[in-house]
Design a protein around this motif. Sequence first.
Motif, PDB file in Angstrom:
ATOM      1  N   PRO A  44      57.549  13.866  18.195  1.00 48.29           N
ATOM      2  CA  PRO A  44      56.539  13.529  19.199  1.00 48.29           C
ATOM      3  C   PRO A  44      56.802  14.135  20.582  1.00 48.29           C
ATOM      4  O   PRO A  44      55.876  14.245  21.393  1.00 48.29           O
ATOM      5  N   SER A  45      58.030  14.548  20.852  1.00 47.19           N
ATOM      6  CA  SER A  45      58.322  15.142  22.165  1.00 47.19           C
ATOM      7  C   SER A  45      57.571  16.448  22.388  1.00 47.19           C
ATOM      8  O   SER A  45      57.470  16.929  23.516  1.00 47.19           O
ATOM      9  N   TYR A  46      57.064  17.064  21.300  1.00 51.37           N
ATOM     10  CA  TYR A  46      56.308  18.323  21.449  1.00 51.37           C
ATOM     11  C   TYR A  46      54.814  18.106  21.720  1.00 51.37           C
ATOM     12  O   TYR A  46      54.057  19.078  21.749  1.00 51.37           O
ATOM     13  N   ASN A 215      63.335   9.010  23.137  1.00 51.10           N
ATOM     14  CA  ASN A 215      62.832  10.350  23.503  1.00 51.10           C
ATOM     15  C   ASN A 215      61.314  10.280  23.691  1.00 51.10           C
ATOM     16  O   ASN A 215      60.687   9.270  23.347  1.00 51.10           O
ATOM     17  N   GLY A 216      60.725  11.339  24.153  1.00 50.92           N
ATOM     18  CA  GLY A 216      59.267  11.373  24.267  1.00 50.92           C
ATOM     19  C   GLY A 216      58.807  12.596  25.036  1.00 50.92           C
ATOM     20  O   GLY A 216      59.619  13.316  25.626  1.00 50.92           O
ATOM     21  N   PRO A 217      57.495  12.827  25.021  1.00 51.47           N
ATOM     22  CA  PRO A 217      56.955  14.040  25.645  1.00 51.47           C
ATOM     23  C   PRO A 217      56.728  13.883  27.155  1.00 51.47           C
ATOM     24  O   PRO A 217      56.677  12.772  27.677  1.00 51.47           O
ATOM     25  N   GLY A 218      56.548  15.008  27.822  1.00 52.19           N
ATOM     26  CA  GLY A 218      56.038  15.011  29.184  1.00 52.19           C
ATOM     27  C   GLY A 218      57.069  14.704  30.251  1.00 52.19           C
ATOM     28  O   GLY A 218      58.281  14.741  30.023  1.00 52.19           O
ATOM     29  N   ASP A 219      56.525  14.376  31.426  1.00 53.60           N
ATOM     30  CA  ASP A 219      57.316  14.188  32.639  1.00 53.60           C
ATOM     31  C   ASP A 219      57.787  12.728  32.723  1.00 53.60           C
ATOM     32  O   ASP A 219      56.970  11.812  32.683  1.00 53.60           O
ATOM     33  N   ILE A 242      67.885   8.230  24.960  1.00 53.84           N
ATOM     34  CA  ILE A 242      67.997   9.580  24.403  1.00 53.84           C
ATOM     35  C   ILE A 242      66.920  10.449  25.035  1.00 53.84           C
ATOM     36  O   ILE A 242      65.740  10.087  25.040  1.00 53.84           O
ATOM     37  N   CYS A 243      67.335  11.585  25.569  1.00 51.25           N
ATOM     38  CA  CYS A 243      66.467  12.637  26.099  1.00 51.25           C
ATOM     39  C   CYS A 243      65.549  12.100  27.202  1.00 51.25           C
ATOM     40  O   CYS A 243      66.018  11.838  28.295  1.00 51.25           O
ATOM     41  N   LEU A 244      64.242  11.897  26.920  1.00 52.81           N
ATOM     42  CA  LEU A 244      63.381  11.282  27.939  1.00 52.81           C
ATOM     43  C   LEU A 244      64.016   9.968  28.404  1.00 52.81           C
ATOM     44  O   LEU A 244      63.919   9.598  29.575  1.00 52.81           O
ATOM     45  N   GLY A 245      64.682   9.274  27.472  1.00 50.76           N
ATOM     46  CA  GLY A 245      65.333   8.001  27.803  1.00 50.76           C
ATOM     47  C   GLY A 245      66.392   8.172  28.876  1.00 50.76           C
ATOM     48  O   GLY A 245      66.516   7.337  29.786  1.00 50.76           O
ATOM     49  N   GLN A 284      68.601  20.015  20.726  1.00 48.49           N
ATOM     50  CA  GLN A 284      67.937  19.686  21.989  1.00 48.49           C
ATOM     51  C   GLN A 284      66.465  20.061  21.959  1.00 48.49           C
ATOM     52  O   GLN A 284      66.051  20.977  21.239  1.00 48.49           O
ATOM     53  N   ASN A 285      65.703  19.364  22.786  1.00 52.36           N
ATOM     54  CA  ASN A 285      64.285  19.647  22.965  1.00 52.36           C
ATOM     55  C   ASN A 285      63.843  18.998  24.256  1.00 52.36           C
ATOM     56  O   ASN A 285      63.358  17.876  24.266  1.00 52.36           O
ATOM     57  N   HIS A 286      64.076  19.688  25.368  1.00 57.68           N
ATOM     58  CA  HIS A 286      63.611  19.105  26.631  1.00 57.68           C
ATOM     59  C   HIS A 286      63.304  20.178  27.665  1.00 57.68           C
ATOM     60  O   HIS A 286      63.878  21.272  27.636  1.00 57.68           O
ATOM     61  N   GLY A 287      62.399  19.817  28.577  1.00 58.42           N
ATOM     62  CA  GLY A 287      62.009  20.736  29.643  1.00 58.42           C
ATOM     63  C   GLY A 287      62.283  20.167  31.020  1.00 58.42           C
ATOM     64  O   GLY A 287      62.120  20.869  32.024  1.00 58.42           O
ATOM     65  N   TYR A 288      62.639  18.875  31.062  1.00 54.36           N
ATOM     66  CA  TYR A 288      63.044  18.228  32.315  1.00 54.36           C
ATOM     67  C   TYR A 288      64.518  17.909  32.209  1.00 54.36           C
ATOM     68  O   TYR A 288      65.084  17.891  31.113  1.00 54.36           O
ATOM     69  N   THR A 289      65.143  17.644  33.347  1.00 52.47           N
ATOM     70  CA  THR A 289      66.559  17.272  33.335  1.00 52.47           C
ATOM     71  C   THR A 289      66.830  16.314  34.492  1.00 52.47           C
ATOM     72  O   THR A 289      66.048  16.246  35.444  1.00 52.47           O
TER      73      THR A 289
END
Length: 358
Positions: A44-46, A215-219, A242-245, A284-289
Amino acid sequence: MTEAYVALEGGHVIEGRGRAPGTARGELVFTTAYSGYEESLTDPSYEEQVLTFSYPLIGNYGVREERFEDDRVHPRAVLAKELTEDVADWLASEGVPAVDHLDTREVVTDIRDGGAMKCGIAVGDDVTEEDALAELEQCEAMSDHTEIGAQVSVDEAEVHGADNDGETVALIDCGAKGSIISSLLERNASVHVLPYDASVEAVEAVDPDLLFISNGPGDPVNFEQAISLVEAFVEDTPVAGICLGQQIVAEALGGTTEKMTFGHRGVNQPVLDLESGQVVMTTQNHGYTVAEPGEHLEITQINVNDDTPEGIDGIEYDVITRQYHPEANPGPEDTLDFFDDVLAMAETRSQQAVPADD
Ligand SMILES: NC(=O)CC[C@H](N)C(=O)O
């Protein structure tokens, strides 16, 4: 042959071969993963992204539902050098446009130079370049998808493993991958999956040993309710993410997040644990950090390639988060002990809360 056009931000149009028809728009990103296309395509992060595979052949071991992370494909469209019949048919049946026979090296180089960018796609017997450009014209920036959580979260609470006698986890579903839930169930936790905008009262009703942000998509800044849940519970309840989390936890506890140029997407991202000196390979799968962790959090692991934060722990609070995907699926399983660690953190805390029985 079916026409296929990919219009990149700035107006450059690339032509390819149409494999699944339709029009689409989204943020153009790439993954270097050389396997795990079923897991990636159902992650779903995509959501709201167009996924380019840099590995040249996608679909060579078929499509099997037991490897799916969710019940549908999340990227808006898919680009690859060569897609097998199996994958092309699956994407067509899901209504997700797919294009192959394009120079994915060119696409990846454009993304590395220009950053993740808007794009428009048109695939079909009668489509033209203008159709792809019209999609591009309507494409929104990722941060403008303010309600993206609603597109990927459960609508109602779900309980998994109600009879398990391990820790009780409230998992805030911002677009959770299925294997995060199964990794917790395998460790005997009972998992209450709550909507991304669950209220404080809904979490209190679960009385969790662990608050887990998925985890999850977007900003991450668009997940305001999840941010306030972390603020509300962190003093009394251990928190994992995790990730977005990880990004949401940082936003909640005085840290900041930022968009990366093209992000990290793949299954061989090296991560250094600052205390042990050990390096592990991660998915990994992320565009924010996380840009700054803030005064309540410390960075415990970093990406070997660019030093970005990969692991964050609480200083005075019980918090453990990871930017990578410890659940793997796809990818190496070097990091599954994260689930043991967060459940041990929750168990220790719950034992402290219960007065000794003597
Ligand atoms: N996998 C994720 O949770 C992605 C997190 C966030 N959407 C990002 O792109 O950084």
